[in-house]
Write a protein that holds these residues in place. Structure first.
Motif, PDB file in Angstrom:
ATOM      1  N   SER A 127       1.127  -1.004  -0.014  1.00  0.00           N
ATOM      2  CA  SER A 127      -0.177   0.265  -0.112  1.00  0.00           C
ATOM      3  C   SER A 127       1.057   0.887   0.205  1.00  0.00           C
ATOM      4  O   SER A 127       0.261   1.905  -0.541  1.00  0.00           O
ATOM      5  CB  SER A 127      -1.038  -0.028   1.295  1.00  0.00           C
ATOM      6  OG  SER A 127      -0.159  -0.305   2.237  1.00  0.00           O
ATOM      7  N   ALA A 180     -11.107  -3.266  -4.620  1.00  0.00           N
ATOM      8  CA  ALA A 180      -9.321  -2.685  -5.280  1.00  0.00           C
ATOM      9  C   ALA A 180      -9.039  -2.651  -6.142  1.00  0.00           C
ATOM     10  O   ALA A 180      -7.974  -1.904  -7.030  1.00  0.00           O
ATOM     11  CB  ALA A 180      -8.512  -2.425  -3.607  1.00  0.00           C
ATOM     12  N   TRP A 181      -9.770  -3.418  -6.838  1.00  0.00           N
ATOM     13  CA  TRP A 181      -8.858  -3.507  -8.011  1.00  0.00           C
ATOM     14  C   TRP A 181      -9.322  -2.770  -9.194  1.00  0.00           C
ATOM     15  O   TRP A 181     -10.538  -2.092  -9.528  1.00  0.00           O
ATOM     16  CB  TRP A 181      -9.047  -5.181  -8.700  1.00  0.00           C
ATOM     17  CG  TRP A 181      -7.869  -5.244  -9.668  1.00  0.00           C
ATOM     18  CD1 TRP A 181      -8.823  -5.148 -11.144  1.00  0.00           C
ATOM     19  CD2 TRP A 181      -6.937  -5.847  -9.926  1.00  0.00           C
ATOM     20  NE1 TRP A 181      -7.817  -5.655 -12.005  1.00  0.00           N
ATOM     21  CE2 TRP A 181      -7.087  -5.858 -11.625  1.00  0.00           C
ATOM     22  CE3 TRP A 181      -6.216  -6.686  -9.488  1.00  0.00           C
ATOM     23  CZ2 TRP A 181      -5.872  -6.888 -12.066  1.00  0.00           C
ATOM     24  CZ3 TRP A 181      -4.909  -7.339  -9.495  1.00  0.00           C
ATOM     25  CH2 TRP A 181      -4.628  -7.382 -11.362  1.00  0.00           C
ATOM     26  N   LYS A 182      -8.369  -1.912 -10.304  1.00  0.00           N
ATOM     27  CA  LYS A 182      -8.441  -1.221 -11.307  1.00  0.00           C
ATOM     28  C   LYS A 182      -7.519  -0.307 -12.084  1.00  0.00           C
ATOM     29  O   LYS A 182      -6.888   0.013 -11.911  1.00  0.00           O
ATOM     30  CB  LYS A 182      -9.700   0.032 -10.801  1.00  0.00           C
ATOM     31  CG  LYS A 182      -9.719   0.908 -11.624  1.00  0.00           C
ATOM     32  CD  LYS A 182     -10.240   2.369 -11.554  1.00  0.00           C
ATOM     33  CE  LYS A 182     -10.538   3.450 -12.926  1.00  0.00           C
ATOM     34  NZ  LYS A 182     -11.347   4.069 -12.559  1.00  0.00           N
ATOM     35  N   HIS A 186      -3.429  -0.051  -6.097  1.00  0.00           N
ATOM     36  CA  HIS A 186      -2.370   0.744  -5.780  1.00  0.00           C
ATOM     37  C   HIS A 186      -2.948   1.331  -4.727  1.00  0.00           C
ATOM     38  O   HIS A 186      -3.609   0.846  -4.039  1.00  0.00           O
ATOM     39  CB  HIS A 186      -3.297   1.153  -6.981  1.00  0.00           C
ATOM     40  CG  HIS A 186      -2.824   1.386  -7.748  1.00  0.00           C
ATOM     41  ND1 HIS A 186      -1.596   1.827  -9.373  1.00  0.00           N
ATOM     42  CD2 HIS A 186      -3.898   1.174  -9.411  1.00  0.00           C
ATOM     43  CE1 HIS A 186      -1.706   1.086 -10.350  1.00  0.00           C
ATOM     44  NE2 HIS A 186      -3.109   1.265 -10.213  1.00  0.00           N
ATOM     45  N   TYR A 188      -3.712   3.762  -2.584  1.00  0.00           N
ATOM     46  CA  TYR A 188      -4.788   4.792  -1.472  1.00  0.00           C
ATOM     47  C   TYR A 188      -5.881   3.956  -1.390  1.00  0.00           C
ATOM     48  O   TYR A 188      -6.870   4.396  -1.019  1.00  0.00           O
ATOM     49  CB  TYR A 188      -4.174   6.199  -1.603  1.00  0.00           C
ATOM     50  CG  TYR A 188      -3.291   6.907  -1.513  1.00  0.00           C
ATOM     51  CD1 TYR A 188      -3.462   7.558   0.387  1.00  0.00           C
ATOM     52  CD2 TYR A 188      -2.088   7.400  -2.148  1.00  0.00           C
ATOM     53  CE1 TYR A 188      -2.312   7.922   1.069  1.00  0.00           C
ATOM     54  CE2 TYR A 188      -1.192   7.910  -1.409  1.00  0.00           C
ATOM     55  CZ  TYR A 188      -0.943   7.989   0.284  1.00  0.00           C
ATOM     56  OH  TYR A 188      -0.240   8.822   0.539  1.00  0.00           O
ATOM     57  N   ARG A 189      -6.747   3.384  -2.993  1.00  0.00           N
ATOM     58  CA  ARG A 189      -6.629   2.688  -2.838  1.00  0.00           C
ATOM     59  C   ARG A 189      -7.796   1.559  -2.281  1.00  0.00           C
ATOM     60  O   ARG A 189      -8.255   1.527  -1.118  1.00  0.00           O
ATOM     61  CB  ARG A 189      -7.770   2.865  -4.527  1.00  0.00           C
ATOM     62  CG  ARG A 189      -8.932   1.548  -4.711  1.00  0.00           C
ATOM     63  CD  ARG A 189      -9.309   2.155  -6.741  1.00  0.00           C
ATOM     64  NE  ARG A 189      -7.895   0.865  -7.266  1.00  0.00           N
ATOM     65  CZ  ARG A 189      -7.588   2.033  -7.842  1.00  0.00           C
ATOM     66  NH1 ARG A 189      -7.410   2.924  -7.725  1.00  0.00           N
ATOM     67  NH2 ARG A 189      -6.806   0.863  -8.502  1.00  0.00           N
ATOM     68  N   LEU A 192      -7.776   3.200   1.410  1.00  0.00           N
ATOM     69  CA  LEU A 192      -9.609   3.093   1.649  1.00  0.00           C
ATOM     70  C   LEU A 192     -10.782   1.922   1.462  1.00  0.00           C
ATOM     71  O   LEU A 192     -11.813   2.170   2.487  1.00  0.00           O
ATOM     72  CB  LEU A 192      -9.626   4.067   0.397  1.00  0.00           C
ATOM     73  CG  LEU A 192      -9.372   5.520   0.801  1.00  0.00           C
ATOM     74  CD1 LEU A 192      -9.459   6.718  -0.598  1.00  0.00           C
ATOM     75  CD2 LEU A 192      -9.605   6.598   1.801  1.00  0.00           C
ATOM     76  N   VAL A 193     -10.403   1.261   0.448  1.00  0.00           N
ATOM     77  CA  VAL A 193     -11.014   0.492   0.202  1.00  0.00           C
ATOM     78  C   VAL A 193     -11.437  -1.040   1.704  1.00  0.00           C
ATOM     79  O   VAL A 193     -12.650  -1.107   2.330  1.00  0.00           O
ATOM     80  CB  VAL A 193     -10.888  -0.873  -0.969  1.00  0.00           C
ATOM     81  CG1 VAL A 193     -12.085  -2.104  -0.534  1.00  0.00           C
ATOM     82  CG2 VAL A 193     -11.812  -0.170  -2.051  1.00  0.00           C
TER      83      VAL A 193
END
Length: 387
Positions: A127, A180-182, A186, A188-189, A192-193
């Motif tokens: 992270s 969180a996968w996109k 990454h 911060y995502r 946050l998730v």
């Protein structure tokens, strides 16, 4: 602590680690003393001297705390008596107290601390955030939900509760990873998730407690506190098997994780298969956290503090050119594991000895100390302009 094998001859050299610039414009890195030892077959082993020394110190602290913990209790024993009994020289009473009652507890504490420490280092590295630990990201809460479901709806025994904790932790990890996968995961995502999942899972924990009767609620609350009380060989065996497989696996990924800290593009350019590495190390870390929770409950903040303390070991400052308080570079997986083991066993000894007759579960003490450390960490990150 790291060792890299490559052809070469024995020598010593100073290397400079990648050094971020602080708010005051000074470099925070430290010159590193690396000893290169020649081995048979024409190869050499590069040893990071400060990391090796730090690891040996942490190992000694963990073992000393374990011996002190074995000697504590209603039947106190001196360290010499503990060592004599461990080597087969004690009487029948001492043998029973050490081998059957106290040694399993200490070994479970060492393994739980090591598992949480190395898993926390993996999460924080992936992270790229010092707050990216299982405590913050919801994995401990996921294990709690799994254990509570087993207790409330199935009146499960000890082994079934442990299995529920493992299933809950692993499913939580999979869901967070998918959400969180996109085009990759990454930092911060992912954080946050994880924070959002943690809040939802905590609400589920409260709901399950309202559905439990008084006996089940008491049992669930005791488990959720996190404790090493009553741990025996039944908890040690499965946890030792999981650690024996996953800890060496994660240590083998130390070099790719170190490269990931430089960014995805740089790591890919150096030949690291970024997403594959992330999937493997995150899955292994999630299973380690779940196995630790199954053995001792969701002990908080060890996974958060151990990697950060390992990075902040001050041994390098005594070397020529070292910056004051410079952290060790890289994920420091082995140092984090040793730090976690030393922290947890020391905290368990403190919880037994420092409060008189009112012995605390170790999870209470780590929660209090870890909460204070979290506040300090947030203040430090804010002062440095990173949050």
């Amino acid at each position: 602590m790291s060792a890299t094998v490559k052809p070469g001859k024995a020598t010593e050299e100073n290397t400079g680690a990648a050094e971020p610039v602080t708010a005051r414009g000074r470099r925070a890195g430290a010159a590193r003393r690396v000893t290169v030892v020649r081995t048979r077959g024409g190869h050499s082993v590069r040893l990071d001297v400060p990391a090796v020394v730090a690891g040996l110190v942490l190992l000694a602290v963990a073992l000393a705390a374990g011996i002190a913990l074995i000697g504590s209790g209603d039947y106190p024993m001196t360290p010499a008596e503990v060592i004599t009994t461990l080597t087969g020289g004690g009487d029948a009473g001492q043998e029973f107290i050490v081998q059957d009652l106290r040694l399993p507890r200490v070994l479970v504490g060492l393994l739980v601390g090591a598992a949480l420490g190395i898993a926390g280092a993996v999460f924080q590295t992936v992270s790229r955030n010092p707050l990216g630990s299982p405590d913050v990201l919801g994995f401990a809460q996921g294990s709690s939900v799994g254990a509570l479901v087993a207790i409330v709806y199935f009146q499960a025994g000890t082994l079934a509760v442990a299995a529920g904790a493992v299933v809950g932790g692993v499913l939580t990890g999979i869901v967070i990873f998918v959400l969180a996968w996109k085009r990759g995961v990454h930092g911060y995502r992912f954080v946050l998730v994880g924070i959002g999942a943690s809040a939802m899972l905590y609400a589920m924990v409260l709901y399950l407690l309202t559905k439990a009767n008084i006996v089940e609620a008491t049992r669930a609350t005791t488990w959720m506190t996190g404790s090493l009380n009553g741990r025996d060989w039944d908890q040690f065996g499965p946890l030792a098997a999981v650690c024996a497989v996953l800890v060496p696996l994660l240590l083998c990924y130390g070099r790719p994780l170190r490269m990931l800290e430089m960014g995805d593009d740089a790591a890919s350019a150096l030949g690291v298969r970024v997403e594959r590495v992330r999937i493997v190390v995150l899955l292994a870390a999630v299973v380690l956290v779940a196995a630790a929770a199954a053995a001792a409950g969701p002990i908080s903040f060890v996974a958060l503090t151990a990697p950060q303390l390992a990075r902040r070991l001050s041994l390098p400052r005594f070397l020529k050119g070292a910056g004051r308080g410079a952290p060790l570079p890289g994920p420091n997986l082995l140092l984090s594991a040793l730090m976690g083991a030393a922290l947890l066993v020391t905290a368990d000894w403190s919880a037994q000895r420092l409060f008189g007759a009112d012995q605390l579960p170790v999870g209470v003490l780590t929660g209090v100390l870890g909460g204070g450390y979290l506040l300090w960490l947030l203040a430090t990150e804010r002062k440095a302009g990173r949050i």
